[in-house]
Design a protein around this motif. Structure first.
Motif, PDB file in Angstrom:
ATOM      1  N   GLY A 144       0.820  -1.208   0.000  1.00  0.00           N
ATOM      2  CA  GLY A 144       0.000   0.000   0.000  1.00  0.00           C
ATOM      3  C   GLY A 144       0.853   1.257   0.000  1.00  0.00           C
ATOM      4  N   HIS A 174       3.467   3.935  -1.449  1.00  0.00           N
ATOM      5  CA  HIS A 174       3.817   4.354  -2.806  1.00  0.00           C
ATOM      6  C   HIS A 174       5.115   5.162  -2.781  1.00  0.00           C
ATOM      7  N   LEU A 231       5.098   9.126  -2.919  1.00  0.00           N
ATOM      8  CA  LEU A 231       4.496   9.926  -1.863  1.00  0.00           C
ATOM      9  C   LEU A 231       5.527  10.157  -0.757  1.00  0.00           C
ATOM     10  N   GLU A 282       2.700  11.336   3.883  1.00  0.00           N
ATOM     11  CA  GLU A 282       1.543  10.892   3.095  1.00  0.00           C
ATOM     12  C   GLU A 282       1.380   9.380   3.183  1.00  0.00           C
ATOM     13  N   ARG A 296      -0.119   8.397   6.631  1.00  0.00           N
ATOM     14  CA  ARG A 296      -1.580   8.566   6.694  1.00  0.00           C
ATOM     15  C   ARG A 296      -2.298   7.475   5.900  1.00  0.00           C
ATOM     16  N   LEU A 297      -1.800   7.239   4.679  1.00  0.00           N
ATOM     17  CA  LEU A 297      -2.408   6.242   3.801  1.00  0.00           C
ATOM     18  C   LEU A 297      -2.387   4.858   4.448  1.00  0.00           C
ATOM     19  N   TYR A 298      -1.225   4.462   4.951  1.00  0.00           N
ATOM     20  CA  TYR A 298      -1.090   3.129   5.533  1.00  0.00           C
ATOM     21  C   TYR A 298      -1.935   3.002   6.798  1.00  0.00           C
ATOM     22  N   ALA A 325      -4.691   4.561   7.378  1.00  0.00           N
ATOM     23  CA  ALA A 325      -6.087   4.440   6.936  1.00  0.00           C
ATOM     24  C   ALA A 325      -6.376   3.019   6.469  1.00  0.00           C
ATOM     25  N   ILE A 326      -5.449   2.465   5.673  1.00  0.00           N
ATOM     26  CA  ILE A 326      -5.643   1.115   5.148  1.00  0.00           C
ATOM     27  C   ILE A 326      -5.721   0.099   6.281  1.00  0.00           C
ATOM     28  N   LEU A 327      -4.921   0.314   7.322  1.00  0.00           N
ATOM     29  CA  LEU A 327      -4.907  -0.623   8.443  1.00  0.00           C
ATOM     30  C   LEU A 327      -6.093  -0.427   9.391  1.00  0.00           C
ATOM     31  N   MET A 375      -7.165   2.575  10.931  1.00  0.00           N
ATOM     32  CA  MET A 375      -7.167   3.648  11.918  1.00  0.00           C
ATOM     33  C   MET A 375      -8.093   4.761  11.427  1.00  0.00           C
ATOM     34  N   VAL A 397      -4.886   8.636  13.552  1.00  0.00           N
ATOM     35  CA  VAL A 397      -3.656   8.885  12.793  1.00  0.00           C
ATOM     36  C   VAL A 397      -3.050  10.212  13.217  1.00  0.00           C
TER      37      VAL A 397
END
Lengths: 263, 253
Positions: A98, A100, A103, A107, A110-112, A114-116, A118, A123
């Motif tokens: 997940g 990139h 980024l 960034e 936050r992305l990771y 969200a994916i996990l 949280m 976050v």
């Protein structure tokens, strides 16, 4: 004791043709009504784990450890049997799926997160702690591709252990970074367990596992052959691989159970 | 995963797509305007200079068809491969897989919003009136989003199991270009085909957009109910196929 995980008679069948991805093959099998012969990746596995306990899953390559973890995580639906996991789950498998490279560190964090699973608030609250734990202060505005692979893994691990699930599933990733960081990871996992989290670790036998996991199970070609205190299961498994007390293991099959063809 | 966090995941994944797409381009967002502008120029040249036609404001007319068409084809193709190309997520992290095609569609919607600015720029350039009927545009677009999401949910699930689906989608898109009033007008379609033609939600979208922007009137009611009906049906089919195939994703990826 309160149960966090319960697996009842779980079986998973893999068919080599399960990867029947082409239209041609699909039609062929449909028309001939044939189903390829398969084998049991997990065969009738049952166990339960109390809240706040740690479980080590031992076994040789291909024994079904990762398959078991995927079933517990709800990623793979078993062919038969049931699994119940109580509480919020977080997974530490193949860290950084997940991420990139283009980024920045922030960034990706936050992305990771969200994916996990949280929330936005979690976050935001934990971001500084995550960076501090990963020892990446001052790097986070740079794109991830400028990070060394060790730094990437540290960031991923740090985000994952701050997701603070009730049940934490870990797949052979305890070898992150240098020795000092590994120690820190173990301390953090112990801390989470003391807070009441339930751990399931797929790993090699190691002295570091002992404080983390009080219990152990040993999988052999998809079957559960030992279930008990970690120390005993680990000792039996070590004996088996080193070829000691051979007579004890004669009954173990040397291949996974096959399903009959055409069924 | 808790429900309250779904919005956060979707937002982060859409942002990621957007950032990754534009970050490494020195011209950034300009690129997404260049493609429709070029196509508009070529079609305008061919259909006003080479061939004759009487459609007024032809460049704007072309954009009203081209932009929805581009949006549709890109969303559908990226939506179709969204699950198979994110196998690392689907196999390792308990994430709602149904969100992945949605993220593809929404990322392209951001893209679309930028391109629609081009349409409005042309409206102002020609001095056309901006009426209250413009409020119909969000309604039309939301119906279209639901339709594409249903379609992408179905095709992305099928694509995991049968890897030929992507090529079917790409071929269908090529054919579809001719079944949408982009460079010809709906009035030219023979009467007996018109009713059937309107059932194509992409054609309906283009017709409704043209009606609002160029015709200064609300989209015809028959068009709207046909669009709503087809969108609802596709959303149901997509959901059904997704739930039927979901159990197989792990083994096929």
């Amino acid at each position: 004791m309160d149960e966090a995980i319960r697996a009842e008679n779980v079986s998973v069948i893999y068919r080599p043709r399960g990867s029947r991805r082409l239209l041609r093959q699909y039609l062929q099998d449909r028309l001939t009504g044939r189903q390829a012969e398969g084998f049991y990746a997990l065969h009738d596995v049952s166990f339960s784990l109390g809240r706040g306990e740690g479980l080590a899953v031992l076994g040789a390559n291909g024994a079904g450890k990762s398959t078991l973890l995927a079933v517990l995580a709800g990623l793979l639906t078993p062919d038969s049997g049931r699994v119940a996991v109580d509480g919020r789950m977080s997974t530490l498998m193949e860290l950084g799926s997940g991420f990139h490279p283009d980024l920045t560190g922030w960034e990706n964090l936050r992305l990771y997160g969200a994916i996990l699973g949280m929330s936005r608030l979690e976050v935001r609250d934990r971001a500084d702690k995550i960076v501090e734990f990963a020892e990446l202060q001052g790097y986070m505005d740079q794109p991830l591709r400028t990070f060394s692979s060790g730094m990437v893994l540290r960031l991923a691990f740090s985000v994952a252990v701050h997701a603070e699930g009730d049940v934490i599933l870990i797949d052979e990733i305890l070898a992150v970074g240098d020795a000092a960081f590994q120690k820190k990871c173990h301390r953090r996992l112990l801390e989470l367990r003391e807070k009441g989290a339930t751990l399931v670790c797929v790993s090699h036998v190691s002295a570091m596992l002992e404080p983390l996991c009080g219990r152990g199970i040993w999988l052999h070609h998809g079957r559960l052959v030992r279930n008990g205190p970690y120390r005993e299961v680990a000792a039996a498994f070590t004996d088996f691989i080193s070829g000691e007390n051979r007579h004890l293991w004669d009954a173990l099959p040397d291949a996974p159970v096959r399903t009959s063809a055409g069924s | 995963m808790r429900r309250s966090n779904l919005g956060f995941v979707v937002a982060e994944l859409v942002l990621k797509d957007f950032r990754v797409r534009y970050r490494n381009m020195s011209l950034g967002v300009f690129w997404s305007l260049l493609n429709p502008l070029t196509m508009m120029a070529i079609l305008t040249f061919v259909f006003t200079k080479v061939l004759d036609n009487r459609i007024p404001y032809y460049p704007l007319y072309v954009l009203c068809g081209l932009i929805p068409y581009n949006f549709f084809t890109l969303s559908w193709v990226t939506g179709t491969v969204s699950i198979s190309e994110n196998s690392a997520l689907v196999k390792r992290i308990p994430i709602q897989t149904a969100l992945l095609p949605l993220v593809s569609v929404l990322s392209n919607t951001l893209h679309l919003a930028i391109q629609l600015l081009l349409v409005f720029a042309l409206v102002l350039w020609y001095g056309l009136p901006v009426t209250w009927h413009y409020l119909w545009l969000p309604v039309i677009w939301i119906l279209e989003l639901l339709f594409i999401y249903g379609l992408a949910l179905a095709s992305s699930s099928l694509h995991v199991v049968i890897r030929d689906v992507r090529y079917v989608v790409e071929s269908a898109n090529l054919v579809l270009f001719w079944l949408v009033p982009i460079f010809y007008s709906f009035a030219m379609v023979p009467q007996q085909y018109k009713s059937l033609y309107e059932f194509n939600p992409l054609a309906a979208l283009v017709l409704a957009t043209q009606s609002v922007i160029l015709g200064h009137r609300p989209p015809p009611p028959t068009l709207m109910w046909k669009m709503a009906l087809v969108s609802a049906i596709f959303l149901l089919i997509g959901t059904f196929i997704f739930f039927r195939l979901r159990r197989r994703f792990y083994r096929y990826l």
